[in-house]
Design a protein around this motif. Sequence first.
Motif, short mmCIF file in Angstrom:
data_model
loop_
_atom_site.label_atom_id
_atom_site.label_comp_id
_atom_site.label_asym_id
_atom_site.label_seq_id
_atom_site.Cartn_x
_atom_site.Cartn_y
_atom_site.Cartn_z
N HIS A 41 127.06 61.33 -60.81
CA HIS A 41 127.95 60.17 -60.63
C HIS A 41 128.22 59.94 -59.15
N GLY A 91 131.36 58.10 -56.63
CA GLY A 91 132.74 57.65 -56.65
C GLY A 91 133.03 56.81 -55.42
N SER A 135 134.20 54.68 -60.23
CA SER A 135 133.08 55.62 -60.31
C SER A 135 132.04 55.06 -61.28
#
Length: 120
Positions: free
Chosen positions: A78, A80, A93
């Motif tokens: 991921h 952010g 995110s």
Amino acid sequence: MDYGRISGNVTSKWLEIFRIVYVSLHSSNPDVDDPIFSEITGAGYRRLRMSMDIVSDRSVVNTTSIKFTNLPNTLVTHIGLWSTEINGDLLASAPMENPLRVTTGASVQFIPSTIAVSLS
């Protein structure tokens, strides 16, 4: 059922908080796990400052290229977007389209127009 719509004027004002953000890399979902503890650490990692421009009354995209260098061995799942380089608020995110295996010392780069935030 019909739903109302928030005016473009209002959404543009909300998107102003994304003009300057700090990008982070995460090894798990920061919306599920604690965002600080899911953020990768070690080696030369740090959040990077990124500029974004409003391209419509409902979306922003990055206008600058950023490159994370000297990263630790990890799996990046991921990204952010934060209000500050250290601590701060997680603003948004998103999962990586394909998780990215990073080896020690490697780099990850995002070129302009590859990171976007949109309000539907």
